[in-house]
Design an enzyme around this catalytic site. Structure first.
Site, PDB file in Angstrom:
ATOM      1  CG  ASP A  17      89.145 -27.999  22.846  1.00  0.00           C
ATOM      2  OD1 ASP A  17      89.034 -26.923  22.593  1.00  0.00           O
ATOM      3  OD2 ASP A  17      88.512 -28.837  22.408  1.00  0.00           O
ATOM      4  CG  ASP A  55      85.240 -29.343  24.549  1.00  0.00           C
ATOM      5  OD1 ASP A  55      84.901 -29.097  23.631  1.00  0.00           O
ATOM      6  OD2 ASP A  55      85.211 -30.606  25.311  1.00  0.00           O
ATOM      7  CG  HIS A  57      80.831 -29.947  26.895  1.00  0.00           C
ATOM      8  ND1 HIS A  57      80.609 -29.860  25.442  1.00  0.00           N
ATOM      9  CD2 HIS A  57      81.988 -30.800  26.741  1.00  0.00           C
ATOM     10  CE1 HIS A  57      81.406 -30.353  24.709  1.00  0.00           C
ATOM     11  NE2 HIS A  57      82.336 -31.183  25.680  1.00  0.00           N
ATOM     12  CG  HIS A  61      77.293 -31.516  26.137  1.00  0.00           C
ATOM     13  ND1 HIS A  61      78.011 -32.419  25.352  1.00  0.00           N
ATOM     14  CD2 HIS A  61      76.850 -30.709  25.383  1.00  0.00           C
ATOM     15  CE1 HIS A  61      78.116 -31.837  24.045  1.00  0.00           C
ATOM     16  NE2 HIS A  61      77.401 -30.656  23.994  1.00  0.00           N
ATOM     17  CG  HIS A  90      84.903 -33.630  28.524  1.00  0.00           C
ATOM     18  ND1 HIS A  90      84.225 -34.421  28.153  1.00  0.00           N
ATOM     19  CD2 HIS A  90      85.147 -32.617  27.470  1.00  0.00           C
ATOM     20  CE1 HIS A  90      83.590 -34.181  26.907  1.00  0.00           C
ATOM     21  NE2 HIS A  90      84.284 -33.090  26.631  1.00  0.00           N
ATOM     22  CE  LYS A 115      86.613 -27.163  20.168  1.00  0.00           C
ATOM     23  NZ  LYS A 115      86.134 -28.319  21.043  1.00  0.00           N
ATOM     24  CB  CYS A 160      89.146 -30.763  19.303  1.00  0.00           C
ATOM     25  SG  CYS A 160      87.656 -31.311  20.157  1.00  0.00           S
TER      26      CYS A 160
HETATM   27  C1  VGL Z   1      87.760 -33.250  22.804  1.00  0.00           C
HETATM   28  C2  VGL Z   1      86.649 -35.128  23.105  1.00  0.00           C
HETATM   29  C3  VGL Z   1      85.594 -34.173  23.772  1.00  0.00           C
HETATM   30  C4  VGL Z   1      88.956 -32.633  22.261  1.00  0.00           C
HETATM   31  C5  VGL Z   1      86.477 -32.489  23.060  1.00  0.00           C
HETATM   32  O1  VGL Z   1      89.307 -31.513  22.642  1.00  0.00           O
HETATM   33  O2  VGL Z   1      89.776 -33.126  21.276  1.00  0.00           O
HETATM   34  N1  VGL Z   1      87.588 -34.494  22.688  1.00  0.00           N
HETATM   35  N2  VGL Z   1      85.499 -33.122  23.575  1.00  0.00           N
HETATM   36 ZN    ZN Z   2      84.210 -32.154  24.691  1.00  0.00          ZN
END
Ligand code: VGL
Ligand code: ZN
Length: 211
Positions: A17, A55, A57, A61, A90, A115, A160
């Site tokens: 990410d 990530d 979404h 979401h 995000h 994801k 993550c």
């Molecule tokens: C993440 C919070 C929400 C991450 C992703 O990549 O750690 N944290 N979505």
């Molecule tokens: Zn996320």
């Protein structure tokens, strides 16, 4: 302690990410998130194989506070699969925030696994969605390619990266987290808890200069 870890073709770097929304100016910016980029680019050069997660979404979401009435970002709610932290919006599909950091060297990334693309379920781990049973297929992909050791880096250490490392060990891979190539959100002591749990289950925490 400096033991040099010889890298082979059965090792893989998993870049988690490294996206605009988790970097400076992003909607869920991880403190000093941008600093991982040059370190990770150097790692990609060292590894025989590198892959990444993204990530990804939809705008409505369920992990977004804005999708629930009277909920503030960083509060917690109960969803069908259990408790879920509610985040600021995000990494929305196709928008700038979900793009990789402009300086991340993407050319050598052999696979990008997206994801959190289903509205009803979040996914911190690169292996399982947050219901802990829906598979992403990554374990099968890695096993099929004969990968034995996974080295994780990216954002965020305590979400993550952490969930992916715990699942990597559970799936039978030797698992390493390259600490200086990660940065944390660190809310309510989440970083210390994540580090303790990772060490308990056998994840090795290393530094990029050991590679
Ligand atoms: C993440 C919070 C929400 C991450 C992703 O990549 O750690 N944290 N979505
Ligand atoms: Zn996320």
């Amino acid at each position: 302690m400096s033991h040099s870890l010889e890298l082979t073709s059965t090792d893989i770097l998993l870049v988690v990410d490294v996206q605009n929304d988790f970097c400076d100016g992003g909607t869920l910016a991880v403190p000093n998130g941008d600093q991982v980029v040059p370190v990770i680019n150097g790692l990609i050069d060292c590894f025989h194989h590198s892959i990444a997660t993204q990530d990804w979404h939809p705008a409505d979401h369920q992990s977004f506070a804005s999708s629930h009435e009277n909920q503030e970002p960083f509060s917690t709610t109960e969803l069908s699969y259990g408790s879920q932290i509610l985040w600021p919006d995000h990494c929305i599909q196709g928008e700038t925030g979900s793009g990789f950091h402009k300086d991340l060297d993407q050319d050598s990334l052999e696979l990008i696994i997206r994801k959190g693309f289903r509205k009803e379920i979040d996914s911190y781990s690169a292996f399982f969605e947050n219901d802990k049973s829906t598979k992403t297929g990554l374990a099968g992909y890695l096993q099929n390619r004969g990968i034995k050791r996974i080295f994780l880096c990216g954002l965020a250490t305590d979400f993550c990266v952490y969930y992916s490392a715990i699942d990597a060990i559970k799936q039978g891979f030797e698992t390493f987290v390259i600490a200086d190539a990660c940065r944390a959100i660190d809310m309510d002591d989440s970083l210390a808890r994540a580090m303790t749990h990772m060490r308990e289950v056998g994840v090795e925490i290393i530094s990029s200069d050991e590679l």
